[in-house]
Design an enzyme around this catalytic site. Sequence first.
Site, mmCIF file in Angstrom:
data_model
loop_
_atom_site.group_PDB
_atom_site.id
_atom_site.type_symbol
_atom_site.label_atom_id
_atom_site.label_comp_id
_atom_site.label_asym_id
_atom_site.label_seq_id
_atom_site.Cartn_x
_atom_site.Cartn_y
_atom_site.Cartn_z
ATOM 1 N N ASP A 106 36.731 44.578 28.215
ATOM 2 C CA ASP A 106 36.829 43.134 27.956
ATOM 3 C C ASP A 106 35.556 42.652 27.256
ATOM 4 O O ASP A 106 34.510 43.289 27.373
ATOM 5 C CB ASP A 106 36.976 42.355 29.268
ATOM 6 C CG ASP A 106 38.236 42.747 30.017
ATOM 7 O OD1 ASP A 106 39.201 43.178 29.356
ATOM 8 O OD2 ASP A 106 38.241 42.631 31.250
HETATM 9 N N1 URA Z 1 38.818 46.404 34.137
HETATM 10 C C1 URA Z 1 38.656 45.124 33.729
HETATM 11 O O1 URA Z 1 39.088 44.191 34.384
HETATM 12 N N2 URA Z 1 37.996 44.910 32.557
HETATM 13 C C2 URA Z 1 37.474 45.896 31.815
HETATM 14 O O2 URA Z 1 36.861 45.625 30.785
HETATM 15 C C3 URA Z 1 37.642 47.230 32.265
HETATM 16 C C4 URA Z 1 38.322 47.445 33.429
#
Ligand code: URA
Length: 238
Positions: A106
């Site tokens: 993310d």
């Molecule tokens: N889980 C999440 O919620 N975000 C990420 O970036 C990776 C794993």
Amino acid sequence: MSKMSLDRILQSQGFGSRKWCRELVADGEVTVAGEPIDDYRTNFDTADLHFAVFGEPWVYREHVYLALNKPPNFECSRKPSHHPGVLTLLPEQFTWREVQPVGRLDHDTTGLLLMSDDGAFIHAQSSPKRHVPKLYVATTHDPVTDDLIRQLLSGVQLHDEPAPLAAVSCRRLDDHRIEIVLEQGKYHQVKRMLAAAGNHCGALQRTAIGDLTLDSLQLKEGEWCYLDATQLSLLKQR
Ligand code: URA
């Protein structure tokens, strides 16, 4: 032994179009093993080929395998919309080579991100069949409780999943931090699992993939490195 003309070599390494690479050579901007070369048709064996463009040294690589310590506020998508893309953290040559992130983090997640231009590698690493464990450190909004750890280990139901998802392992680091290991890579998985277990994820950092740890790479946020064969061999299922 694989021989290639200099313009093709430069193009394959991401220095631009064939026409542009020919101009670089004609302008005297390219040296091979320290020698200036002005004829783009000159052939070279690509094995262990050292060359320089604008004085900057490079080694020929058929494919590149990179690790980036991703900072917050960079997007992994091909067409980033709200923040700069992670490719902007790498030399421009890698964009020309079509280097891509292996899976996604993310925009606000930090830590270990693999990147490559080897489609087979990207596909294999991203395959749900491979079960490569990914280790995250999540900072929680509410205090970490035994019940939170128990729920994450036994499995929590996410809205669009057919069955509960469980962590491979999960432990409390302190009052507001857990270390959680997942084998799947579902969308926002850590954040959604924490929410489903009644807490809320603040900061999230990926600290290892398989046995390759971010610490071992000694990269500051925003820094990247090439991965060698030994490091790549750590990206395996346990
Ligand atoms: N889980 C999440 O919620 N975000 C990420 O970036 C990776 C794993």
